[in-house]
Design a protein around this motif. Structure first.
Motif, PDB file in Angstrom:
ATOM      1  N   LEU A  85       0.832  -1.105  -0.080  1.00 59.65           N
ATOM      2  CA  LEU A  85      -0.082  -0.212  -0.053  1.00 59.65           C
ATOM      3  C   LEU A  85       0.824   1.325  -0.077  1.00 59.65           C
ATOM      4  O   LEU A  85       1.779   1.381   0.438  1.00 59.65           O
ATOM      5  N   ASN A  86       0.318   2.332  -0.619  1.00 58.32           N
ATOM      6  CA  ASN A  86       0.876   3.686  -0.486  1.00 58.32           C
ATOM      7  C   ASN A  86      -0.259   4.864  -0.384  1.00 58.32           C
ATOM      8  O   ASN A  86      -1.250   4.561  -0.633  1.00 58.32           O
ATOM      9  N   VAL A  87       0.005   5.641   0.320  1.00 59.90           N
ATOM     10  CA  VAL A  87      -0.779   6.750   0.663  1.00 59.90           C
ATOM     11  C   VAL A  87      -0.257   8.090   0.097  1.00 59.90           C
ATOM     12  O   VAL A  87       0.972   8.414   0.120  1.00 59.90           O
ATOM     13  N   LYS A  88      -1.161   8.800  -0.777  1.00 61.25           N
ATOM     14  CA  LYS A  88      -0.641   9.970  -1.349  1.00 61.25           C
ATOM     15  C   LYS A  88      -1.432  11.086  -0.913  1.00 61.25           C
ATOM     16  O   LYS A  88      -2.680  11.115  -0.772  1.00 61.25           O
ATOM     17  N   ALA A  89      -0.760  11.988  -0.308  1.00 59.07           N
ATOM     18  CA  ALA A  89      -1.283  13.276   0.517  1.00 59.07           C
ATOM     19  C   ALA A  89      -1.239  14.474  -0.757  1.00 59.07           C
ATOM     20  O   ALA A  89       0.030  14.643  -1.196  1.00 59.07           O
ATOM     21  N   TRP A  90      -2.062  15.104  -1.006  1.00 56.95           N
ATOM     22  CA  TRP A  90      -2.217  16.040  -2.044  1.00 56.95           C
ATOM     23  C   TRP A  90      -3.129  17.151  -1.965  1.00 56.95           C
ATOM     24  O   TRP A  90      -4.070  17.200  -1.424  1.00 56.95           O
ATOM     25  N   ASN A  91      -2.819  18.306  -2.627  1.00 55.59           N
ATOM     26  CA  ASN A  91      -3.660  19.649  -2.739  1.00 55.59           C
ATOM     27  C   ASN A  91      -2.967  20.397  -3.871  1.00 55.59           C
ATOM     28  O   ASN A  91      -2.401  20.196  -4.767  1.00 55.59           O
ATOM     29  N   THR A  92      -3.514  21.535  -4.030  1.00 52.73           N
ATOM     30  CA  THR A  92      -3.137  22.458  -5.162  1.00 52.73           C
ATOM     31  C   THR A  92      -1.861  23.042  -5.093  1.00 52.73           C
ATOM     32  O   THR A  92      -1.474  23.243  -6.139  1.00 52.73           O
ATOM     33  N   PHE A  93      -1.192  22.715  -3.930  1.00 46.39           N
ATOM     34  CA  PHE A  93       0.021  22.981  -3.855  1.00 46.39           C
ATOM     35  C   PHE A  93       1.139  21.863  -4.419  1.00 46.39           C
ATOM     36  O   PHE A  93       2.366  22.060  -4.423  1.00 46.39           O
ATOM     37  N   GLY A  94       0.613  20.847  -4.318  1.00 38.37           N
ATOM     38  CA  GLY A  94       1.774  19.632  -4.616  1.00 38.37           C
ATOM     39  C   GLY A  94       1.091  18.391  -3.891  1.00 38.37           C
ATOM     40  O   GLY A  94       0.036  18.282  -3.619  1.00 38.37           O
ATOM     41  N   SER A  95       2.243  17.249  -3.737  1.00 41.75           N
ATOM     42  CA  SER A  95       1.769  16.037  -3.172  1.00 41.75           C
ATOM     43  C   SER A  95       3.098  15.698  -2.661  1.00 41.75           C
ATOM     44  O   SER A  95       4.215  15.949  -2.942  1.00 41.75           O
ATOM     45  N   GLN A  96       2.762  14.426  -1.610  1.00 40.60           N
ATOM     46  CA  GLN A  96       3.720  13.691  -1.080  1.00 40.60           C
ATOM     47  C   GLN A  96       3.167  12.026  -1.111  1.00 40.60           C
ATOM     48  O   GLN A  96       1.767  11.957  -0.821  1.00 40.60           O
ATOM     49  N   THR A  97       3.926  11.255  -1.070  1.00 44.16           N
ATOM     50  CA  THR A  97       3.714   9.851  -1.069  1.00 44.16           C
ATOM     51  C   THR A  97       4.401   9.230   0.000  1.00 44.16           C
ATOM     52  O   THR A  97       5.656   9.193   0.053  1.00 44.16           O
ATOM     53  N   SER A  98       3.589   8.380   0.615  1.00 45.99           N
ATOM     54  CA  SER A  98       4.262   7.714   1.687  1.00 45.99           C
ATOM     55  C   SER A  98       5.348   6.549   1.406  1.00 45.99           C
ATOM     56  O   SER A  98       5.058   5.956   0.008  1.00 45.99           O
ATOM     57  N   ASP A  99       6.112   5.722   2.061  1.00 46.47           N
ATOM     58  CA  ASP A  99       6.866   4.683   1.808  1.00 46.47           C
ATOM     59  C   ASP A  99       5.717   3.563   1.551  1.00 46.47           C
ATOM     60  O   ASP A  99       4.729   3.434   2.208  1.00 46.47           O
ATOM     61  N   GLU A 100       6.175   2.534   0.692  1.00 44.69           N
ATOM     62  CA  GLU A 100       5.379   1.292   0.782  1.00 44.69           C
ATOM     63  C   GLU A 100       5.300   0.476   1.671  1.00 44.69           C
ATOM     64  O   GLU A 100       6.167   0.356   2.584  1.00 44.69           O
ATOM     65  N   TYR A 101       4.229   0.159   2.061  1.00 46.20           N
ATOM     66  CA  TYR A 101       3.699  -0.659   3.281  1.00 46.20           C
ATOM     67  C   TYR A 101       3.260  -2.043   3.070  1.00 46.20           C
ATOM     68  O   TYR A 101       2.041  -2.068   2.501  1.00 46.20           O
ATOM     69  N   CYS A 102       3.657  -3.027   3.279  1.00 50.11           N
ATOM     70  CA  CYS A 102       3.359  -4.334   2.977  1.00 50.11           C
ATOM     71  C   CYS A 102       2.764  -5.320   3.917  1.00 50.11           C
ATOM     72  O   CYS A 102       3.398  -5.209   5.012  1.00 50.11           O
ATOM     73  N   LEU A 103       1.916  -6.196   3.672  1.00 48.33           N
ATOM     74  CA  LEU A 103       1.625  -6.812   4.852  1.00 48.33           C
ATOM     75  C   LEU A 103       0.609  -8.272   4.253  1.00 48.33           C
ATOM     76  O   LEU A 103       0.110  -7.856   3.127  1.00 48.33           O
ATOM     77  N   ASP A 104       0.566  -9.264   4.956  1.00 47.44           N
ATOM     78  CA  ASP A 104      -0.142 -10.234   4.768  1.00 47.44           C
ATOM     79  C   ASP A 104      -1.393 -10.313   5.981  1.00 47.44           C
ATOM     80  O   ASP A 104      -1.069  -9.864   6.916  1.00 47.44           O
ATOM     81  N   VAL A 105      -2.534 -10.323   5.358  1.00 48.65           N
ATOM     82  CA  VAL A 105      -3.725 -10.037   6.456  1.00 48.65           C
ATOM     83  C   VAL A 105      -3.610 -11.150   7.600  1.00 48.65           C
ATOM     84  O   VAL A 105      -3.744 -10.567   8.656  1.00 48.65           O
ATOM     85  N   ALA A 106      -3.178 -12.113   7.215  1.00 52.40           N
ATOM     86  CA  ALA A 106      -3.090 -13.179   8.453  1.00 52.40           C
ATOM     87  C   ALA A 106      -2.211 -12.668   9.639  1.00 52.40           C
ATOM     88  O   ALA A 106      -2.243 -13.173  10.585  1.00 52.40           O
TER      89      ALA A 106
END
Length: 198
Positions: A85-106
């Protein structure tokens, strides 16, 4: 008088995926926050969570888990498969994306606490044997234990009312020689190393 044009650059704080949890291996939720720990949407920041499980997909539900969260219902949950997963934070001034976060649901299973804990005194003896107390509880409704999909291990803990931090672990039977103590009980359940208290 001289006029100056002032340009403000507003930087979006880098988001981070902090935590993912599944109560039952059938659904799960992930939460994110800014690097500062702020979980509110300041500066009109929008968030987009994407994940790879095959093709890249966007979060199916931003509402159920509360602010800054993504809920994956049973149609979007597969155990023993890795989600990245990645989360992107954004608005009219630009954006930043998180580091990748990986998981197995179990590996993200954290069961809800046991419910309906109750006790019953089954005798009134004040002799050497003391009183007998039967403590009962039920599995959390979110854990489908009847079909064996999720196996929970319960632990009975007790403490004297005068020792608020001294919880002791019990087996199925307790015995005390002194009968003037007030005992408090709690029941916990385990799955994959997690401990939940009712």
């Amino acid at each position: 008088y001289q006029c100056y044009k002032v340009t403000y650059h507003i930087f979006i704080i880098y988001p981070q995926i902090k935590y993912c949890r599944s109560a039952n291996m059938e659904t799960f939720t992930c939460w994110w926050t800014s690097q500062s720990g702020n979980t509110t949407d300041s500066m009109n920041i929008n968030y987009t969570l994407t994940y790879t499980f095959g093709p890249v997909n966007e979060c199916p539900d931003y509402v159920t888990g509360g602010n800054n969260s993504c809920f994956f219902d049973s149609r979007h949950t597969q155990i023993w498969e890795v989600y990245c997963l990645n989360v992107k934070a954004w608005n009219t001034f630009g954006s930043q994306t998180s580091d990748e976060y990986c998981l197995d649901v179990a590996d993200a299973v954290e069961p809800d606490p046991p419910v309906n804990i109750s006790y019953k005194i089954t005798n009134d003896s004040f002799g050497e044997s003391g009183k007998t107390v039967v403590i009962t509880w039920q599995a959390p409704e979110t854990a489908d234990v009847d079909i064996g999909w999720l196996t929970l291990i319960y632990e009975l803990q007790f403490r004297l009312s005068s020792e608020p931090e001294e919880w002791k672990v019990s087996g199925t039977k307790l015995s005390f020689k002194c009968h003037k103590y007030i005992l408090l009980f709690q029941v916990t359940c385990h799955y994959g190393g997690m401990l939940l208290i009712c």
